[in-house]
Design a protein around this motif. Structure first.
Motif, PDB file in Angstrom:
ATOM      1  N   GLU A 100      -2.989  -3.474   5.069  1.00 24.66           N
ATOM      2  CA  GLU A 100      -2.081  -4.439   4.447  1.00 24.66           C
ATOM      3  C   GLU A 100      -2.140  -4.351   2.926  1.00 24.66           C
ATOM      4  O   GLU A 100      -1.229  -4.806   2.234  1.00 24.66           O
ATOM      5  N   GLN A 101      -3.201  -3.723   2.390  1.00 17.57           N
ATOM      6  CA  GLN A 101      -3.308  -3.535   0.939  1.00 17.57           C
ATOM      7  C   GLN A 101      -2.485  -2.348   0.447  1.00 17.57           C
ATOM      8  O   GLN A 101      -2.409  -2.102  -0.759  1.00 17.57           O
ATOM      9  N   ASP A 102      -1.893  -1.585   1.366  1.00 18.62           N
ATOM     10  CA  ASP A 102      -1.036  -0.439   1.062  1.00 18.62           C
ATOM     11  C   ASP A 102      -1.785   0.651   0.281  1.00 18.62           C
ATOM     12  O   ASP A 102      -1.720   0.715  -0.954  1.00 18.62           O
ATOM     13  N   PRO A 103      -2.507   1.531   0.994  1.00 19.06           N
ATOM     14  CA  PRO A 103      -3.272   2.576   0.308  1.00 19.06           C
ATOM     15  C   PRO A 103      -2.434   3.727  -0.218  1.00 19.06           C
ATOM     16  O   PRO A 103      -2.957   4.619  -0.893  1.00 19.06           O
ATOM     17  N   ARG A 104      -1.146   3.742   0.044  1.00 17.51           N
ATOM     18  CA  ARG A 104      -0.296   4.863  -0.401  1.00 17.51           C
ATOM     19  C   ARG A 104      -0.188   4.906  -1.922  1.00 17.51           C
ATOM     20  O   ARG A 104      -0.289   3.879  -2.596  1.00 17.51           O
ATOM     21  N   PRO A 105       0.057   6.094  -2.480  1.00 17.26           N
ATOM     22  CA  PRO A 105       0.480   6.147  -3.884  1.00 17.26           C
ATOM     23  C   PRO A 105       1.790   5.384  -4.036  1.00 17.26           C
ATOM     24  O   PRO A 105       2.667   5.474  -3.170  1.00 17.26           O
ATOM     25  N   HIS A 106       1.938   4.643  -5.093  1.00 19.40           N
ATOM     26  CA  HIS A 106       3.112   3.786  -5.205  1.00 19.40           C
ATOM     27  C   HIS A 106       4.393   4.522  -5.541  1.00 19.40           C
ATOM     28  O   HIS A 106       5.469   3.919  -5.566  1.00 19.40           O
ATOM     29  N   TYR A 107       4.305   5.830  -5.788  1.00 20.42           N
ATOM     30  CA  TYR A 107       5.535   6.582  -5.991  1.00 20.42           C
ATOM     31  C   TYR A 107       6.083   7.102  -4.659  1.00 20.42           C
ATOM     32  O   TYR A 107       7.131   7.727  -4.611  1.00 20.42           O
ATOM     33  N   LEU A 125       0.733   1.363 -11.404  1.00 19.46           N
ATOM     34  CA  LEU A 125       1.930   1.579 -12.214  1.00 19.46           C
ATOM     35  C   LEU A 125       2.817   2.662 -11.612  1.00 19.46           C
ATOM     36  O   LEU A 125       3.697   3.193 -12.285  1.00 19.46           O
ATOM     37  N   GLY A 126       2.559   3.008 -10.360  1.00 21.73           N
ATOM     38  CA  GLY A 126       3.394   3.983  -9.680  1.00 21.73           C
ATOM     39  C   GLY A 126       3.054   5.417  -9.999  1.00 21.73           C
ATOM     40  O   GLY A 126       3.758   6.336  -9.577  1.00 21.73           O
ATOM     41  N   GLY A 127       1.991   5.639 -10.755  1.00 20.86           N
ATOM     42  CA  GLY A 127       1.590   6.999 -11.080  1.00 20.86           C
ATOM     43  C   GLY A 127       2.471   7.685 -12.101  1.00 20.86           C
ATOM     44  O   GLY A 127       2.419   8.907 -12.252  1.00 20.86           O
ATOM     45  N   ASN A 128       3.293   6.926 -12.842  1.00 18.71           N
ATOM     46  CA  ASN A 128       4.214   7.562 -13.797  1.00 18.71           C
ATOM     47  C   ASN A 128       4.080   7.011 -15.215  1.00 18.71           C
ATOM     48  O   ASN A 128       4.936   7.253 -16.053  1.00 18.71           O
TER      49      ASN A 128
END
Length: 220
Positions: A184-191, A77-80
């Motif tokens: 490819e799964q994108d481990p970054r925080p989504h924000y 959810l983007g961490g927000n």
């Protein structure tokens, strides 16, 4: 009730960052379950070779904080946005216990005469304590066409992964294939959306640095 580790997990994921968000997402990454001396008897796993998958109950040993809140901010959810901890698989729980389904590849005794299980598809960090192992039963554990809450409503977008010339030189073809499946799964925080920010993760004995520009992940 006292719970002690029956085994520890050996994994190419040395730190939490970069570990697949769920078991089975990167289904061919290998790991090893090494049983503790008190459980180092083949009788404990007699008959387990008849199963293709097993459940692992394990501890979130990499937690940096013991603080527990009734709500958490899921990365999906983007961490927000906050939701109840029991509606997520957050590691920060009243009892920090994880549950993963992995494929059982081999049962063997290693050179140190320790009973081991080779598995694939795990989402566990190196050194994770294993508290219990149970066989996966398709007739009762598999439920199709059911709601899955947040993942249904917020799909992860897979990244296109490319390797720099330097990365192609220092990484074997097999390492590139595995790292591509992970990234490819994108481990970054989504924000995070800075296309110039460089991220780092450990995979086995390699330090992997990468950045994401739009939907392309560049391994530096």
């Amino acid at each position: 009730m006292e719970i002690i580790p029956i085994a520890f997990f050996r994994s190419p994921f040395i730190t939490k960052f970069g570990i697949p968000r769920q078991s089975g997402i990167v289904d061919d990454v290998e790991g090893e379950i090494i049983f503790e001396p008190l459980i180092n008897q083949p009788d404990y796993v007699r008959g387990l070779e008849r199963y293709d998958y097993i459940w692992l109950l394990w501890g979130f040993s990499g937690n940096s904080s013991t603080h527990v809140s009734p709500t958490v901010r899921p990365p999906i959810l983007g961490g927000n946005k906050r939701v109840g901890v029991f509606s997520t698989r957050s590691p920060y729980r009243p009892n920090p216990i994880g549950l993963s389904s992995v494929r059982l590849k081999e049962i063997y005794v290693n050179s140190a005469k320790r009973l081991c299980l080779k598995v694939t598809g795990a989402d566990l960090m190196n050194g994770t304590p294993i508290y219990d192992i149970k066989p996966y039963l398709e007739y009762t554990d598999s439920h199709v066409n059911v709601r899955s809450g947040l993942p249904d409503e917020n799909q992860w977008k897979q990244l296109k992964v490319v390797f720099s010339e330097h990365a192609q030189i220092v990484l074997s073809t097999q390492e590139q294939q595995m790292i591509a499946k992970i990234l490819e799964q994108d481990p970054r925080p989504h924000y995070q959306a800075d296309g110039e920010k460089v991220y780092g993760m450990r995979y086995d004995e390699k330090d992997i640095h990468f950045k994401v520009n739009h939907e392309t992940c560049i391994v530096l």
